[in-house]
Motif scaffolding. Structure first.
Motif, PDB file in Angstrom:
ATOM      1  N   THR A  82       0.943  -1.333  -0.118  1.00 57.84           N
ATOM      2  CA  THR A  82      -0.095   0.252   0.147  1.00 57.84           C
ATOM      3  C   THR A  82       0.868   1.433  -0.049  1.00 57.84           C
ATOM      4  O   THR A  82       1.884   1.322   0.656  1.00 57.84           O
ATOM      5  CB  THR A  82      -0.850   0.159   1.251  1.00 57.84           C
ATOM      6  N   ASN A  83       0.204   2.315  -0.385  1.00 57.80           N
ATOM      7  CA  ASN A  83       0.862   3.634  -0.757  1.00 57.80           C
ATOM      8  C   ASN A  83       2.430   3.465  -1.248  1.00 57.80           C
ATOM      9  O   ASN A  83       3.525   3.693  -0.654  1.00 57.80           O
ATOM     10  CB  ASN A  83       1.107   4.395   0.801  1.00 57.80           C
ATOM     11  N   TYR A  84       2.531   2.599  -2.399  1.00 58.69           N
ATOM     12  CA  TYR A  84       3.671   2.134  -3.006  1.00 58.69           C
ATOM     13  C   TYR A  84       3.518   2.515  -4.398  1.00 58.69           C
ATOM     14  O   TYR A  84       2.662   2.405  -5.216  1.00 58.69           O
ATOM     15  CB  TYR A  84       3.636   0.491  -2.755  1.00 58.69           C
ATOM     16  N   CYS A  85       4.674   3.292  -4.960  1.00 62.78           N
ATOM     17  CA  CYS A  85       4.853   3.543  -6.308  1.00 62.78           C
ATOM     18  C   CYS A  85       6.387   3.211  -6.723  1.00 62.78           C
ATOM     19  O   CYS A  85       7.316   2.742  -5.970  1.00 62.78           O
ATOM     20  CB  CYS A  85       4.696   4.999  -6.475  1.00 62.78           C
ATOM     21  N   SER A  86       6.442   3.351  -8.188  1.00 63.43           N
ATOM     22  CA  SER A  86       7.835   2.733  -8.722  1.00 63.43           C
ATOM     23  C   SER A  86       7.828   3.709  -9.912  1.00 63.43           C
ATOM     24  O   SER A  86       6.767   4.108 -10.635  1.00 63.43           O
ATOM     25  CB  SER A  86       7.977   1.346  -8.840  1.00 63.43           C
ATOM     26  N   ILE A  87       9.166   3.765 -10.290  1.00 66.58           N
ATOM     27  CA  ILE A  87       9.214   4.826 -11.554  1.00 66.58           C
ATOM     28  C   ILE A  87       9.925   4.256 -12.482  1.00 66.58           C
ATOM     29  O   ILE A  87      10.748   3.163 -12.596  1.00 66.58           O
ATOM     30  CB  ILE A  87      10.145   5.827 -11.113  1.00 66.58           C
ATOM     31  N   SER A  88       9.596   4.624 -13.926  1.00 68.32           N
ATOM     32  CA  SER A  88      10.375   4.324 -15.121  1.00 68.32           C
ATOM     33  C   SER A  88      10.036   3.226 -15.494  1.00 68.32           C
ATOM     34  O   SER A  88      10.796   2.200 -16.006  1.00 68.32           O
ATOM     35  CB  SER A  88      11.866   4.471 -14.628  1.00 68.32           C
ATOM     36  N   TRP A  89       8.659   2.579 -15.633  1.00 67.85           N
ATOM     37  CA  TRP A  89       8.361   1.262 -16.235  1.00 67.85           C
ATOM     38  C   TRP A  89       7.636   1.685 -17.644  1.00 67.85           C
ATOM     39  O   TRP A  89       6.705   2.513 -17.626  1.00 67.85           O
ATOM     40  CB  TRP A  89       7.472   0.579 -15.202  1.00 67.85           C
ATOM     41  N   TYR A  90       7.611   0.614 -18.459  1.00 64.45           N
ATOM     42  CA  TYR A  90       6.849   0.511 -19.858  1.00 64.45           C
ATOM     43  C   TYR A  90       5.407   0.205 -19.392  1.00 64.45           C
ATOM     44  O   TYR A  90       5.322  -0.461 -18.396  1.00 64.45           O
ATOM     45  CB  TYR A  90       7.577  -0.362 -20.666  1.00 64.45           C
ATOM     46  N   ARG A  91       4.528   0.659 -20.147  1.00 58.42           N
ATOM     47  CA  ARG A  91       3.072   0.332 -20.147  1.00 58.42           C
ATOM     48  C   ARG A  91       2.798  -0.948 -20.764  1.00 58.42           C
ATOM     49  O   ARG A  91       2.724  -1.104 -21.990  1.00 58.42           O
ATOM     50  CB  ARG A  91       2.098   1.159 -20.455  1.00 58.42           C
ATOM     51  N   LEU A  92       2.574  -2.125 -19.876  1.00 61.88           N
ATOM     52  CA  LEU A  92       2.391  -3.495 -20.444  1.00 61.88           C
ATOM     53  C   LEU A  92       0.952  -4.124 -19.982  1.00 61.88           C
ATOM     54  O   LEU A  92       0.549  -3.663 -18.449  1.00 61.88           O
ATOM     55  CB  LEU A  92       3.621  -4.469 -20.074  1.00 61.88           C
ATOM     56  N   PRO A  93       0.479  -4.915 -20.703  1.00 59.65           N
ATOM     57  CA  PRO A  93      -0.927  -5.226 -20.068  1.00 59.65           C
ATOM     58  C   PRO A  93      -0.946  -6.226 -18.988  1.00 59.65           C
ATOM     59  O   PRO A  93      -1.602  -5.996 -18.011  1.00 59.65           O
ATOM     60  CB  PRO A  93      -1.461  -6.287 -21.322  1.00 59.65           C
ATOM     61  N   GLU A  94       0.050  -6.947 -18.785  1.00 60.99           N
ATOM     62  CA  GLU A  94       0.163  -7.797 -17.606  1.00 60.99           C
ATOM     63  C   GLU A  94       0.632  -7.311 -16.271  1.00 60.99           C
ATOM     64  O   GLU A  94       0.313  -7.476 -15.146  1.00 60.99           O
ATOM     65  CB  GLU A  94       1.196  -8.845 -17.735  1.00 60.99           C
ATOM     66  N   ARG A  95       1.190  -5.951 -16.492  1.00 62.89           N
ATOM     67  CA  ARG A  95       1.419  -4.806 -15.354  1.00 62.89           C
ATOM     68  C   ARG A  95       0.464  -3.945 -15.256  1.00 62.89           C
ATOM     69  O   ARG A  95       0.099  -3.913 -13.820  1.00 62.89           O
ATOM     70  CB  ARG A  95       2.790  -3.979 -15.691  1.00 62.89           C
ATOM     71  N   GLU A  96      -0.448  -3.672 -15.988  1.00 59.19           N
ATOM     72  CA  GLU A  96      -1.688  -2.957 -15.614  1.00 59.19           C
ATOM     73  C   GLU A  96      -2.837  -3.598 -14.791  1.00 59.19           C
ATOM     74  O   GLU A  96      -3.487  -3.054 -14.087  1.00 59.19           O
ATOM     75  CB  GLU A  96      -2.185  -2.459 -16.881  1.00 59.19           C
ATOM     76  N   ALA A  97      -2.499  -4.995 -14.942  1.00 57.09           N
ATOM     77  CA  ALA A  97      -3.546  -5.705 -13.984  1.00 57.09           C
ATOM     78  C   ALA A  97      -3.080  -5.513 -12.355  1.00 57.09           C
ATOM     79  O   ALA A  97      -3.941  -5.753 -11.507  1.00 57.09           O
ATOM     80  CB  ALA A  97      -3.351  -7.191 -14.377  1.00 57.09           C
ATOM     81  N   LEU A  98      -1.916  -5.245 -12.363  1.00 62.62           N
ATOM     82  CA  LEU A  98      -1.286  -5.050 -10.723  1.00 62.62           C
ATOM     83  C   LEU A  98      -1.224  -3.507 -10.119  1.00 62.62           C
ATOM     84  O   LEU A  98      -1.103  -3.438  -9.177  1.00 62.62           O
ATOM     85  CB  LEU A  98       0.162  -5.780 -10.974  1.00 62.62           C
TER      86      LEU A  98
END
Length: 255
Positions: A82-98
């Motif tokens: 929670t309250n967690y972010c990360s930087i500098s990632w490509y937009r990919l369908p499998e990641r958008e689910a998370l």
């Protein structure tokens, strides 16, 4: 007794202010990827790390920046941090689910090819990306847990190269290439330029640009699903206010 009323009202106002929830601190994770974000002599550096700090500050969001391995970052998203972010990632369908994505704040140049010592003629015998990836006699060095963009990812999966897949950072994979652990690898141009200037062993490697390399990918801030939409809106507004997507036009063919 009447003069006491304003004081009572003032105290009530302070009590309300104290009870009002402050904006929670966001943990912002970044992986080691020089020159984007890295540690040198114990100091966190990198042009996209500085850009991210600027964005969170402009958004008025309290943030704690930490260095974590890429696999741990995505495990944290998967396990509901929670309250967690990360930087500098490509937009990919499998990641958008998370996780949820900000607007892009950087655009890469197209990838380039790095060739191991003794493999230059065999790799450069292929004039196209498709021909290179369908040569079963070549070994491609691949970093586990990292995307090369959806186009390259799919071409790698369907290609006929042998794969040397390792859970290492980009700089380590380039070092492995210098001693011939693979025939070649794909790399961000910024990564290569940084490595070439820092590492004497880089002189053993040959850069090879193919004309049909996919366009450069855009990088985003990603945040856990519990982060409010209002916070994501603040991030997007701050990205726009601090220059928008930096380096637009990188996706044009490299000269």
């Amino acid at each position: 007794m009447k003069p006491a009323l304003p004081l009572a009202g003032l105290c009530a106002a302070f009590a309300c202010a104290a009870a009002w929830p402050a904006t929670p601190q966001i943990t912002v994770a970044w992986r080691d990827k020089p020159p984007y974000h890295y540690i040198e002599n114990g100091v966190a550096k990198g042009f996209l790390l500085e850009r991210a700090r600027e964005v969170f500050a402009a958004a008025g969001l309290p943030a704690r920046f930490i260095n974590e391995p890429q696999k741990r970052i995505w495990a944290n998203f998967q396990h509901g941090s929670t309250n967690y972010c990360s930087i500098s990632w490509y937009r990919l369908p499998e990641r958008e689910a998370l996780a949820q994505y900000s607007n892009p704040f950087h655009e890469d140049l197209p990838h380039t090819v790095l060739i191991a010592p003794g493999m230059v003629e065999r790799v450069q015998a292929h004039a196209t990306l498709e021909a290179l990836l369908t040569d079963p006699t070549l070994t491609l060095g691949v970093i586990e847990g990292v995307s090369y963009g959806p186009v390259l990812d799919q071409m790698i999966r369907s290609g006929k190269n042998k794969l040397m897949s390792r859970t290492v950072e980009t700089t380590q994979m380039m070092r492995m290439l210098t001693v011939g652990r693979a025939s070649y690898m794909f790399v961000d141009r910024e990564d290569w330029e940084f490595f070439r200037q820092k590492e004497p062993s880089a002189q053993k490697l040959v850069r090879y640009d193919l004309p049909n390399m996919p366009v450069g990918m855009r990088r985003h801030v990603v945040c856990s699903r519990d982060v409010p939409q209002e916070t994501m809106n603040k991030l997007n507004q701050a990205i726009a206010a601090t220059g928008g997507m930096l380096n637009p036009g990188h996706s044009k063919p490299a000269k």
